[in-house]
Design an enzyme around this catalytic site. Structure first.
Site, PDB file in Angstrom:
ATOM      1  N   PRO A 262       0.926  -1.311  -0.195  1.00 14.20           N
ATOM      2  CA  PRO A 262       0.100   0.101   0.114  1.00 14.20           C
ATOM      3  C   PRO A 262       0.779   1.262   0.077  1.00 14.20           C
ATOM      4  O   PRO A 262       0.203   2.467  -0.036  1.00 14.20           O
ATOM      5  CB  PRO A 262      -0.781  -0.220   1.244  1.00 14.20           C
TER       6      PRO A 262
ATOM      7  N   LYS B 253       6.655   1.971   1.952  1.00 17.72           N
ATOM      8  CA  LYS B 253       7.974   1.927   1.661  1.00 17.72           C
ATOM      9  C   LYS B 253       8.152   3.381   0.711  1.00 17.72           C
ATOM     10  O   LYS B 253       9.198   3.889   0.687  1.00 17.72           O
ATOM     11  CB  LYS B 253       8.704   0.819   1.307  1.00 17.72           C
TER      12      LYS B 253
ATOM     13  N   GLU C 199       2.472  -1.545  -9.012  1.00 15.79           N
ATOM     14  CA  GLU C 199       1.644  -2.567  -8.302  1.00 15.79           C
ATOM     15  C   GLU C 199       0.561  -3.163  -9.078  1.00 15.79           C
ATOM     16  O   GLU C 199      -0.502  -2.406  -9.763  1.00 15.79           O
ATOM     17  CB  GLU C 199       0.693  -1.791  -7.017  1.00 15.79           C
TER      18      GLU C 199
ATOM     19  N   ASP D  21      10.251  -5.229  -2.433  1.00 14.65           N
ATOM     20  CA  ASP D  21       9.570  -5.874  -1.246  1.00 14.65           C
ATOM     21  C   ASP D  21       8.499  -6.818  -1.596  1.00 14.65           C
ATOM     22  O   ASP D  21       7.176  -6.388  -1.858  1.00 14.65           O
ATOM     23  CB  ASP D  21       8.888  -4.543  -0.677  1.00 14.65           C
TER      24      ASP D  21
ATOM     25  N   CYS E  75       8.714  -9.759   4.534  1.00 15.79           N
ATOM     26  CA  CYS E  75       8.236  -9.842   6.148  1.00 15.79           C
ATOM     27  C   CYS E  75       8.007 -11.111   6.571  1.00 15.79           C
ATOM     28  O   CYS E  75       7.331 -11.489   7.376  1.00 15.79           O
ATOM     29  CB  CYS E  75       7.171  -8.963   6.330  1.00 15.79           C
TER      30      CYS E  75
HETATM   31  C1  LIG Z   1       4.800  -6.915   0.711  1.00 19.73           C
HETATM   32  S1  LIG Z   1       3.747  -6.067  -0.194  1.00 19.73           S
HETATM   33  C2  LIG Z   1       4.437  -4.754  -0.483  1.00 19.73           C
HETATM   34  C3  LIG Z   1       4.318  -3.597   0.463  1.00 19.73           C
HETATM   35  C4  LIG Z   1       4.674  -2.181   0.165  1.00 19.73           C
HETATM   36  N1  LIG Z   1       6.121  -2.409  -0.411  1.00 19.73           N
HETATM   37  C5  LIG Z   1       4.817  -1.279   1.364  1.00 19.73           C
HETATM   38  O1  LIG Z   1       5.762  -1.140   2.043  1.00 19.73           O
HETATM   39  O2  LIG Z   1       3.676  -0.804   1.615  1.00 19.73           O
HETATM   40  C6  LIG Z   1       3.781  -7.061  -1.825  1.00 19.73           C
HETATM   41  C7  LIG Z   1       3.192  -6.492  -3.021  1.00 19.73           C
HETATM   42  O3  LIG Z   1       3.411  -7.234  -4.266  1.00 19.73           O
HETATM   43  C8  LIG Z   1       2.341  -7.341  -4.825  1.00 19.73           C
HETATM   44  N2  LIG Z   1       2.603  -8.326  -5.890  1.00 19.73           N
HETATM   45  C9  LIG Z   1       2.187  -9.183  -5.794  1.00 19.73           C
HETATM   46  N3  LIG Z   1       2.400 -10.044  -7.231  1.00 19.73           N
HETATM   47  C10 LIG Z   1       3.397  -9.160  -7.851  1.00 19.73           C
HETATM   48  C11 LIG Z   1       3.890  -9.110  -9.089  1.00 19.73           C
HETATM   49  N4  LIG Z   1       3.952 -10.135  -9.894  1.00 19.73           N
HETATM   50  N5  LIG Z   1       4.577  -7.945  -9.459  1.00 19.73           N
HETATM   51  C12 LIG Z   1       4.628  -6.914  -8.704  1.00 19.73           C
HETATM   52  N6  LIG Z   1       3.954  -6.976  -7.543  1.00 19.73           N
HETATM   53  C13 LIG Z   1       3.120  -8.087  -6.981  1.00 19.73           C
HETATM   54  C14 LIG Z   1       1.248  -7.435  -3.942  1.00 19.73           C
HETATM   55  O4  LIG Z   1      -0.139  -7.360  -4.421  1.00 19.73           O
HETATM   56  C15 LIG Z   1       1.532  -6.737  -2.655  1.00 19.73           C
HETATM   57  O5  LIG Z   1       1.051  -5.197  -2.835  1.00 19.73           O
END
Ligand SMILES: C[S@@+](CC[C@H](N)C(=O)[O-])C[C@H]1O[C@@H](n2cnc3c(N)ncnc32)[C@H](O)[C@@H]1O
Length: 461
Positions: A244, A247, A264, A313, A367
């Site tokens: 969301p 970072k 995203e 991330d 995480c």
């Molecule tokens: C751990 S969360 C990221 C949190 C974010 N960096 C923050 O600090 O708020 C991982 C994110 O990766 C996204 N995601 C999932 N598959 C993905 C893909 N193939 N390519 C890019 N992002 C992806 C998810 O929808 C999710 O929002």
């Protein structure tokens, strides 16, 4: 205009409805947790009722806990018992408050300090932007909203009973800490984050049309990947898995990049990301921050060698959140999907290494405590990518910040399996070689931050 810019730059002009923007949970989804009682919340408030209801409705998920016990007992050995006790006691969790350098925050700092919060990062003078249409206004008005008391949080005094003594003693202890601020392996940052040694939770801030939010609540370990990235003014930065947006916001607190591309692919999460950016960044920065919607696995092909810094991330097991899955069925479903995560994570990291320019830096983070999503992913990708070189975060981050975070050493079974020249120990020998693959923050009593794994990789020039 590049395809990415065309794809999803609408957040700059979109106006969101107030009710949709009221975020009441801790803002980083990555570490979303059941709400715990806030000492400064008044007894009998709607928040307290909500908290009790959620705690009652959301016990830990047995299938997930069983699997963690099996796996982490082996991987973390003695550390798991204490990490487990922290993860199973949300009332002990600490919360960080990241300030927004684009809003006036003096009153928030006073509130935080009066409640015993203190900065945990050495910082430079904080640069702000002036002359913006959404420039910060009188702050006392910012702190009202659904999840906030109608007056600034400091008005609601320190917690009653024994918690009050926490406030007093904590202030004293942390002011001593500040006298010996940690010395990170790079220049001071304008990022400001306040933490408390006890589980006091500052109220989250509701959206106010036309006003920027002053702070963002998060698990402070989430800031470590951003610190490791060392973003400088004028750089081109990619946040490959951005929603969301915690970072991405932290990156914008550290520096003013020429471009920050927040990617995203999930539409709902992308909406939330766009709202977060809108709530925290002034209009004068909107041309520098774009939102894109690609599958991160393909990003490296479409924008090869474009960025100075890339943050991955990655989607991961998210131990804290998974332990509180809504039902056993949801927990079991997640565990089934877990096996596919390392392959996705490795693809994302490889893609990031393609997207970064020669000489640039990539940070990979998760995480989860799971070896197979952390050290094993980094090791597998490095084995396939001779131009990538891991950098030692142990000396740069773990040592200087060990007074706040509990770091585990690399799993002994890892980091000794490869014969690739790029992975051979150098400089400090085997120990520093292990640390170069990454560092792991393990929640421990009194240092409940994490889980957070991070690895820093440089693409050779
Ligand atoms: C751990 S969360 C990221 C949190 C974010 N960096 C923050 O600090 O708020 C991982 C994110 O990766 C996204 N995601 C999932 N598959 C993905 C893909 N193939 N390519 C890019 N992002 C992806 C998810 O929808 C999710 O929002």
């Amino acid at each position: 205009m590049s395809p990415v810019r065309q794809l999803y730059s609408a957040w700059r002009i979109k106006r969101f409805k107030t009710e949709k923007l009221t975020l009441t949970a801790p803002s980083c989804h990555c570490h979303s947790a059941p709400r715990v009682s806030q000492p400064h919340e008044r007894k009998g408030s709607a928040n307290n009722k909500e908290t009790k209801r959620q705690k009652k409705e959301r016990p830990s998920c047995r299938p997930v806990l069983d699997l963690f016990d099996q796996q982490y007992n082996q991987e973390l050995e003695d550390l798991w018992a204490s990490a487990r006790s922290v993860l199973l006691e949300p009332q002990t969790w600490q919360y960080g408050v990241m300030l927004n350098r684009f809003a006036a925050v003096t009153d928030v700092i006073q509130c935080l300090q009066s409640q015993g919060f203190s900065r945990f990062l050495p910082q430079t003078e904080v640069p702000t932007l002036l002359g913006d249409a959404t420039s910060p206004v009188s702050n006392s008005k910012h702190l009202t909203g659904k999840d906030s008391p109608s007056s600034p949080p400091c008005i609601s005094k320190c917690p009653p009973d024994d918690s009050h003594s926490h406030c007093v003693s904590a202030s004293h202890a942390l002011s001593q800490d500040l006298q010996s601020e940690p010395s990170l392996g790079w220049p001071r940052s304008s990022l400001q984050c306040y933490i408390h040694p006890h589980p006091l939770r500052f109220p989250s801030q509701a959206h106010r049309p036309g006003q920027l939010k002053q702070y963002y609540l998060l698990n402070s370990a989430s800031l470590l990947p951003v610190l490791a990235l060392q973003v400088r003014d004028g750089e081109k930065v990619l946040d490959l898995c951005s929603a969301p947006g915690g970072k991405a916001l932290a990156i914008m607190q550290c520096a003013t990049p020429e471009l920050l591309c927040c990617n995203e692919p999930d539409p709902n999460r992308r909406d939330r990301l766009a709202k977060t950016l809108e709530s925290f960044l002034p209009r004068s920065l909107h041309s520098k921050v774009i939102v894109s919607a690609q599958d991160g696995q393909c990003f490296g092909q479409s924008e090869a060698a474009t960025y100075d810094k890339v943050l991955v991330d990655a989607p991961c097991s998210n131990d804290r959140s998974w332990l509180y899955s809504c039902s056993s069925q949801q927990g079991e479903q997640r565990l089934k999907e877990r096996a596919r995560l390392p392959a996705l994570q490795a693809q994302l990291l490889s893609s990031a290494l393609s997207a970064v320019r020669p000489g640039g830096l990539v940070v990979y983070s998760t995480c989860t405590l799971s070896n197979s999503e952390n050290y094993a992913v980094v090791e597998a990708v490095l084995n396939d990518c001779p131009e990538a070189e891991p950098e030692d975060l142990w000396e740069q981050i773990a040592v200087p910040l060990s007074q706040y975070f509990a770091f585990s050493h690399a799993h002994p079974g890892h980091a000794q399996t490869s014969n690739k020249p790029s992975l051979q120990p150098h400089k400090g020998g085997v120990s520093s070689y292990r640390h170069r693959l990454g560092i792991l923050v393990v929640p421990q009593p009194g240092k409940t931050w994490g889980p957070m794994f991070l690895s820093l990789i440089r693409k050779r020039a």
